[in-house]
Write a protein that holds these residues in place. Structure first.
Motif, PDB file in Angstrom:
ATOM      1  N   LEU A   1     -91.323 -48.021  40.623  1.00 44.97           N
ATOM      2  CA  LEU A   1     -90.569 -49.150  41.171  1.00 44.97           C
ATOM      3  C   LEU A   1     -91.338 -49.832  42.294  1.00 44.97           C
ATOM      4  O   LEU A   1     -91.399 -51.066  42.361  1.00 44.97           O
ATOM      5  N   GLY A   2     -91.960 -49.029  43.151  1.00 44.77           N
ATOM      6  CA  GLY A   2     -92.728 -49.602  44.249  1.00 44.77           C
ATOM      7  C   GLY A   2     -93.891 -50.449  43.761  1.00 44.77           C
ATOM      8  O   GLY A   2     -94.148 -51.535  44.297  1.00 44.77           O
ATOM      9  N   LEU A   3     -94.595 -49.971  42.741  1.00 40.70           N
ATOM     10  CA  LEU A   3     -95.729 -50.718  42.207  1.00 40.70           C
ATOM     11  C   LEU A   3     -95.271 -51.998  41.518  1.00 40.70           C
ATOM     12  O   LEU A   3     -95.930 -53.040  41.617  1.00 40.70           O
ATOM     13  N   LEU A   4     -94.142 -51.930  40.848  1.00 43.33           N
ATOM     14  CA  LEU A   4     -93.603 -53.139  40.227  1.00 43.33           C
ATOM     15  C   LEU A   4     -93.240 -54.178  41.288  1.00 43.33           C
ATOM     16  O   LEU A   4     -93.502 -55.378  41.111  1.00 43.33           O
ATOM     17  N   LEU A   5     -92.659 -53.721  42.375  1.00 45.63           N
ATOM     18  CA  LEU A   5     -92.294 -54.637  43.457  1.00 45.63           C
ATOM     19  C   LEU A   5     -93.527 -55.240  44.119  1.00 45.63           C
ATOM     20  O   LEU A   5     -93.463 -56.342  44.676  1.00 45.63           O
ATOM     21  N   LYS A   6     -94.645 -54.537  44.036  1.00 46.98           N
ATOM     22  CA  LYS A   6     -95.895 -55.047  44.599  1.00 46.98           C
ATOM     23  C   LYS A   6     -96.616 -56.004  43.658  1.00 46.98           C
ATOM     24  O   LYS A   6     -97.660 -56.540  44.002  1.00 46.98           O
ATOM     25  N   GLY A   7     -96.078 -56.198  42.476  1.00 49.17           N
ATOM     26  CA  GLY A   7     -96.642 -57.194  41.580  1.00 49.17           C
ATOM     27  C   GLY A   7     -97.432 -56.677  40.408  1.00 49.17           C
ATOM     28  O   GLY A   7     -98.075 -57.456  39.703  1.00 49.17           O
ATOM     29  N   VAL A   8     -97.429 -55.370  40.151  1.00 48.48           N
ATOM     30  CA  VAL A   8     -98.164 -54.848  39.001  1.00 48.48           C
ATOM     31  C   VAL A   8     -97.447 -55.258  37.715  1.00 48.48           C
ATOM     32  O   VAL A   8     -96.238 -55.101  37.593  1.00 48.48           O
ATOM     33  N   ASP A   9     -98.212 -55.782  36.771  1.00 45.97           N
ATOM     34  CA  ASP A   9     -97.653 -56.200  35.473  1.00 45.97           C
ATOM     35  C   ASP A   9     -97.415 -54.963  34.623  1.00 45.97           C
ATOM     36  O   ASP A   9     -98.376 -54.284  34.221  1.00 45.97           O
ATOM     37  N   PRO A  10     -96.155 -54.635  34.284  1.00 46.33           N
ATOM     38  CA  PRO A  10     -95.875 -53.412  33.521  1.00 46.33           C
ATOM     39  C   PRO A  10     -96.356 -53.454  32.079  1.00 46.33           C
ATOM     40  O   PRO A  10     -96.374 -52.417  31.398  1.00 46.33           O
ATOM     41  N   ASN A  11     -96.760 -54.620  31.614  1.00 46.46           N
ATOM     42  CA  ASN A  11     -97.164 -54.766  30.212  1.00 46.46           C
ATOM     43  C   ASN A  11     -98.663 -54.652  29.996  1.00 46.46           C
ATOM     44  O   ASN A  11     -99.127 -54.727  28.858  1.00 46.46           O
ATOM     45  N   GLN A  12     -99.403 -54.462  31.063  1.00 49.18           N
ATOM     46  CA  GLN A  12    -100.849 -54.317  30.941  1.00 49.18           C
ATOM     47  C   GLN A  12    -101.210 -52.939  30.383  1.00 49.18           C
ATOM     48  O   GLN A  12    -100.421 -51.997  30.446  1.00 49.18           O
ATOM     49  N   HIS A  13    -102.411 -52.835  29.868  1.00 51.49           N
ATOM     50  CA  HIS A  13    -102.951 -51.552  29.420  1.00 51.49           C
ATOM     51  C   HIS A  13    -103.788 -50.945  30.539  1.00 51.49           C
ATOM     52  O   HIS A  13    -104.477 -51.663  31.264  1.00 51.49           O
ATOM     53  N   ASP A  14    -103.731 -49.623  30.657  1.00 54.70           N
ATOM     54  CA  ASP A  14    -104.567 -48.971  31.662  1.00 54.70           C
ATOM     55  C   ASP A  14    -105.973 -48.778  31.102  1.00 54.70           C
ATOM     56  O   ASP A  14    -106.293 -49.256  30.001  1.00 54.70           O
ATOM     57  N   ALA A  15    -106.816 -48.090  31.833  1.00 53.38           N
ATOM     58  CA  ALA A  15    -108.205 -47.907  31.428  1.00 53.38           C
ATOM     59  C   ALA A  15    -108.323 -47.140  30.113  1.00 53.38           C
ATOM     60  O   ALA A  15    -109.341 -47.239  29.425  1.00 53.38           O
ATOM     61  N   ARG A  16    -107.287 -46.408  29.756  1.00 50.67           N
ATOM     62  CA  ARG A  16    -107.295 -45.645  28.510  1.00 50.67           C
ATOM     63  C   ARG A  16    -106.550 -46.364  27.399  1.00 50.67           C
ATOM     64  O   ARG A  16    -106.313 -45.803  26.323  1.00 50.67           O
ATOM     65  N   GLY A  17    -106.173 -47.616  27.642  1.00 59.49           N
ATOM     66  CA  GLY A  17    -105.503 -48.409  26.620  1.00 59.49           C
ATOM     67  C   GLY A  17    -104.025 -48.120  26.476  1.00 59.49           C
ATOM     68  O   GLY A  17    -103.409 -48.481  25.460  1.00 59.49           O
ATOM     69  N   ARG A  18    -103.424 -47.488  27.474  1.00 58.98           N
ATOM     70  CA  ARG A  18    -102.012 -47.106  27.398  1.00 58.98           C
ATOM     71  C   ARG A  18    -101.133 -48.098  28.148  1.00 58.98           C
ATOM     72  O   ARG A  18    -101.557 -48.700  29.124  1.00 58.98           O
ATOM     73  N   ARG A  19     -99.866 -48.233  27.671  1.00 63.95           N
ATOM     74  CA  ARG A  19     -98.882 -49.038  28.389  1.00 63.95           C
ATOM     75  C   ARG A  19     -97.831 -48.128  28.981  1.00 63.95           C
ATOM     76  O   ARG A  19     -97.427 -47.136  28.372  1.00 63.95           O
ATOM     77  N   ALA A  20     -97.373 -48.486  30.154  1.00 61.94           N
ATOM     78  CA  ALA A  20     -96.492 -47.609  30.920  1.00 61.94           C
ATOM     79  C   ALA A  20     -95.232 -47.240  30.160  1.00 61.94           C
ATOM     80  O   ALA A  20     -94.789 -46.084  30.184  1.00 61.94           O
ATOM     81  N   ILE A  21     -94.609 -48.192  29.473  1.00 60.52           N
ATOM     82  CA  ILE A  21     -93.346 -47.908  28.815  1.00 60.52           C
ATOM     83  C   ILE A  21     -93.520 -46.895  27.687  1.00 60.52           C
ATOM     84  O   ILE A  21     -92.672 -46.009  27.489  1.00 60.52           O
ATOM     85  N   PHE A  22     -94.631 -46.958  26.965  1.00 62.24           N
ATOM     86  CA  PHE A  22     -94.886 -45.990  25.906  1.00 62.24           C
ATOM     87  C   PHE A  22     -95.173 -44.613  26.480  1.00 62.24           C
ATOM     88  O   PHE A  22     -94.730 -43.594  25.927  1.00 62.24           O
ATOM     89  N   VAL A  23     -95.898 -44.575  27.577  1.00 64.06           N
ATOM     90  CA  VAL A  23     -96.195 -43.293  28.214  1.00 64.06           C
ATOM     91  C   VAL A  23     -94.915 -42.647  28.717  1.00 64.06           C
ATOM     92  O   VAL A  23     -94.686 -41.445  28.530  1.00 64.06           O
ATOM     93  N   ALA A  24     -94.048 -43.434  29.342  1.00 66.86           N
ATOM     94  CA  ALA A  24     -92.786 -42.903  29.855  1.00 66.86           C
ATOM     95  C   ALA A  24     -91.938 -42.328  28.727  1.00 66.86           C
ATOM     96  O   ALA A  24     -91.371 -41.233  28.848  1.00 66.86           O
ATOM     97  N   VAL A  25     -91.859 -43.038  27.609  1.00 63.03           N
ATOM     98  CA  VAL A  25     -91.060 -42.568  26.474  1.00 63.03           C
ATOM     99  C   VAL A  25     -91.677 -41.319  25.859  1.00 63.03           C
ATOM    100  O   VAL A  25     -90.983 -40.333  25.574  1.00 63.03           O
ATOM    101  N   HIS A  26     -92.980 -41.346  25.668  1.00 63.81           N
ATOM    102  CA  HIS A  26     -93.671 -40.221  25.028  1.00 63.81           C
ATOM    103  C   HIS A  26     -93.574 -38.955  25.871  1.00 63.81           C
ATOM    104  O   HIS A  26     -93.426 -37.841  25.333  1.00 63.81           O
TER     105      HIS A  26
END
Length: 220
Positions: A37-62
């Motif tokens: 939540l803190g990172l989202l409030l700081k402006g991080v786009d939740p739909n981006q891929h990380d360095a390993r090609g992962r998206r946060a919502i899929f990681v959270a669900v998995h």
């Protein structure tokens, strides 16, 4: 000079606000909802891929990170129906894992219960379930949805699902006579899964449905 310094100060402030996506995905993996939540409030786009090609919502669900998922879903920016490279949505992943709280949260946030091709109900009927299929049906899931090759949720349940799923689907109105592109019915799927008793029961239901259909046509 003052304007240059002011610009430098503003740029530094923006940089401190834009936390990297890697931190967001890691927080989702660790089920750290507060950090997410803190990172989202700081402006991080939740739909981006990380360095390993992962998206946060899929990681959270998995990972079963429900607190992190709740934080992600609290952001209006989080895209809940954007599929992964395999064409799977977060709801489909939650469904096949039998993660009912995640499924409920995603649907509440607006995740699509029905879609073309493979659906969340197909996926629910392929996993441990934990009440996911019943919830999706109550939310209007298409019982006889067809995948690209004509497979229905009942077929998946007959071969891969737990013992409660086939009766649940039949009672809700699933069609046991349906066949896929290979002309395989749910009974055939059960047979291939070495569920002989279930296959026999499905074939009995198929005959019963066909007799009722023939009688209805004769009465016209």
């Amino acid at each position: 000079m003052k304007s240059w310094l002011a610009g430098l100060t503003l740029s530094a402030a923006l940089l401190t606000q834009a936390a990297p996506i890697d931190d967001l995905v890691k927080a989702a993996e660790m089920d750290d909802g507060r950090t997410v939540l803190g990172l989202l409030l700081k402006g991080v786009d939740p739909n981006q891929h990380d360095a390993r090609g992962r998206r946060a919502i899929f990681v959270a669900v998995h990972e079963g990170s429900q607190r992190a998922l709740d934080s992600l879903l609290a952001s209006p920016l989080t895209r809940v129906d954007e599929a992964n490279a395999e064409g799977e949505t977060p709801l489909m992943i939650a469904a096949i894992r039998g993660a009912l709280p995640a499924v409920q949260a995603l649907v509440k946030r607006g995740a699509a219960v029905n879609r073309a091709g493979w659906t969340p109900l197909h996926y629910a009927c392929s996993g441990p379930d934990n009440g996911v299929a019943a919830f999706l049906i109550a939310q209007g899931a298409e019982l006889n949805a067809r995948s690209e090759n004509g497979t229905t949720p009942l077929m998946m349940a007959a071969r891969y699902g737990n013992s409660d799923l086939v009766p649940l689907l039949i009672k809700a109105g699933a069609e046991p006579r349906a066949a896929n592109e290979q002309e395989l019915t749910a009974a055939d799927f059960a047979q291939r899964g070495e569920r002989d008793k279930l296959a026999a029961e499905l074939r009995r239901l198929m005959k019963e449905r066909q007799r009722a259909a023939d009688a209805a046509n004769s009465a016209k």
